[in-house]
Design an enzyme around this catalytic site. Structure first.
Site, PDB file in Angstrom:
ATOM      1  N   SER A  31       0.605  -1.195   0.012  1.00  0.00           N
ATOM      2  CA  SER A  31       0.108  -0.013   0.137  1.00  0.00           C
ATOM      3  C   SER A  31       0.859   1.165   0.004  1.00  0.00           C
ATOM      4  CB  SER A  31      -0.976   0.022   1.260  1.00  0.00           C
ATOM      5  OG  SER A  31      -1.722  -1.080   1.199  1.00  0.00           O
ATOM      6  N   GLY A 103      -5.653  -3.816  -7.253  1.00  0.00           N
ATOM      7  CA  GLY A 103      -7.174  -2.669  -7.248  1.00  0.00           C
ATOM      8  C   GLY A 103      -6.440  -1.461  -7.022  1.00  0.00           C
ATOM      9  N   GLU A 325      -8.807  -6.411   5.090  1.00  0.00           N
ATOM     10  CA  GLU A 325      -7.794  -7.370   4.322  1.00  0.00           C
ATOM     11  C   GLU A 325      -6.878  -8.328   5.440  1.00  0.00           C
ATOM     12  OE1 GLU A 325      -3.914  -4.311   4.666  1.00  0.00           O
ATOM     13  OE2 GLU A 325      -5.448  -3.842   3.345  1.00  0.00           O
ATOM     14  N   ARG A 356     -14.310 -13.068  -1.036  1.00  0.00           N
ATOM     15  CA  ARG A 356     -13.728 -13.631   0.210  1.00  0.00           C
ATOM     16  C   ARG A 356     -14.467 -14.432   1.253  1.00  0.00           C
ATOM     17  NH1 ARG A 356      -8.911  -9.268   0.723  1.00  0.00           N
ATOM     18  NH2 ARG A 356      -7.233 -10.146  -0.843  1.00  0.00           N
TER      19      ARG A 356
END
Length: 443
Positions: A31, A103, A325, A356
């Site tokens: 990230s 993403g 996450e 998920r």
């Protein structure tokens, strides 16, 4: 939920011979790395990204920016580790971008492409076309961009860059992904009128990632007003202005530390992750609280974070909306607890690399578990588990969750463990090194 990939040579998840005792050096944050690359590409001067994560997602980001004219030179730090020198240039069009299933790439780069001089084509993996992108597409059109997506609100698409973007005020429903907000904020300083973004949805998942974006923008010289800092609720404002070229060292990826810390918890052992920051915007820092509630003990020192398991795993009832996450590994740990767990606030995980929630329920149940989906999460009732194939659906976090189960459940076979290369390269080697004990500690 997308179909399973074909099963070829599943990886036998190793069973722990006893309590794990290891030091694990976790690679850099995906990230942070990808946000740093975007900000460096949009800066008015060259910058450095030191100790970046080298994984599929970050390499896709780097190659995409190169395709748009940004120079990224890979060198070595004097003290060890990689260093990427980013030299911004006039963003060019006539480019083709492969987003893979990342993403951050599929959402962060269309606003950058709107500033390019010419068309930029975005394509990706089959699953990427199923992931929502409408929030970014619709917002960019409102702000003055021309985008061809044939009405899909998803990939593939072409952004017709005009060299600049008007910017201004825009409403965005980011209920399905906080990345819609981050994507627009990152490029906001380069818009002619800056950006005033109002989130109009009922929920906003993964707020720590937006805080990370705001923090990194400010450190790059941007002026940002945020609702988290006392501003107007659900409104972010970014002033137009030049971004500074920074010299940034990437923190370890705290979310990727989850399976290693979980190993200490489920085996009653001890794992240390060096260089754990005392202050961070990474959502993975919540592992300290979550795994303490589930029976572990955490100690943060100058050496790093050490988590010690007690030999007992406690059930968890928690809203994971800000740290979705982490949910796959937490669900795996919950399947080994001594009571029922309820994980909520994670309906948006149905729109990630795979669905998920459906995938976790299906795979944990295939090993003898008792997991049911709720409207916004999972209910996990522990049952004696058995070995078997754990399908990953091309999702790296499903693979690491399966590895955690394999520590205490003999015979777990992880289909396509190579998918961990998306954000955690060399995961199998890191995992087996952890289990080798003091002689196998990673340096």
């Amino acid at each position: 939920m997308t179909e399973c990939t074909a099963q070829t040579d599943p990886w036998p998840a190793p069973t722990a011979p006893g309590a794990v005792d290891a030091v694990v050096h976790v690679p850099g944050s995906k990230s942070v790395t990808n946000r740093a690359l975007v900000l460096a590409a949009l800066a008015a001067e060259p910058g450095w990204v030191r100790r970046p994560l080298r994984s599929r997602d970050t390499l896709l980001m780097a190659e995409a920016l190169r395709a748009m004219g940004v120079q990224i030179d890979e060198t070595v730090n004097p003290g060890g580790g990689e260093a990427w020198r980013v030299i911004p240039a006039g963003l060019r069009g006539a480019a083709r971008v492969d987003v893979g299933n990342a993403g951050t790439v599929m959402r962060f780069l269309p606003p950058v492409a709107a500033l390019a001089d010419g068309p930029v084509r975005f394509e990706g993996d089959a699953r990427a076309a199923e992931r929502p992108l409408h929030g970014v597409i619709d917002a960019l059109r409102t702000l003055g961009a021309r985008i061809d997506d044939e009405g899909r609100g998803a990939l593939p698409l072409t952004v017709h860059g005009a060299g600049s973007l008007a910017g201004g005020a825009v409403d965005v429903d980011a209920s399905s992904s906080s990345q819609f907000v981050s994507a627009l904020l990152l490029s906001g300083p380069r818009f002619n009128k800056g950006l005033e973004l109002r989130h109009t949805g009922r929920t906003l998942p993964s707020l720590p990632h937006i805080r990370m974006t705001v923090d990194m923008l400010r450190k790059a010289g941007a002026r940002v007003d945020s609702p988290q800092d006392g501003g107007t609720a659900n409104v972010w404002r970014v002033a137009t202005g030049a971004l500074l070229g920074r010299d940034l060292t990437v923190e370890p990826d705290l979310s990727n530390a989850a399976p290693f810390l979980a190993a200490a918890l489920v085996t009653g052992g001890r794992v240390t992750v060096p260089d754990w920051p005392r202050r961070t915007t990474q959502p993975g820092d919540a592992l300290r609280e979550v795994f303490t509630r589930m029976g572990g003990t955490c100690e943060l020192t100058d050496r790093g974070l050490t988590l010690t398991g007690s030999g007992r795993v406690l059930p968890l009832t928690a809203d994971l909306s800000e740290v979705g996450e982490l949910a796959p590994v937490i669900a795996a740990v919950a399947a080994l607890a001594d009571g029922e767990s309820v994980l909520s606030g994670i309906a948006h995980l149905r729109l990630h690399e795979t669905d998920r929630l459906a995938a976790l329920a299906a795979e944990l149940n295939s090993l003898g578990g008792d997991v049911t989906e709720t409207g916004d999460g999972l209910r996990v009732r522990p049952r004696p588990l058995r070995g078997g194939v754990f399908h990953t659906y091309e999702d790296h976090r499903l693979a690491t969750a399966a590895a955690v189960l394999g520590l205490v459940v003999p015979g777990v076979l992880v289909e396509n463990v190579a998918t961990t290369g998306k954000t955690l390269p060399d995961f199998p080697d890191l995992w087996t090194g952890m289990l080798a004990g003091p002689a196998g500690k990673r340096g």
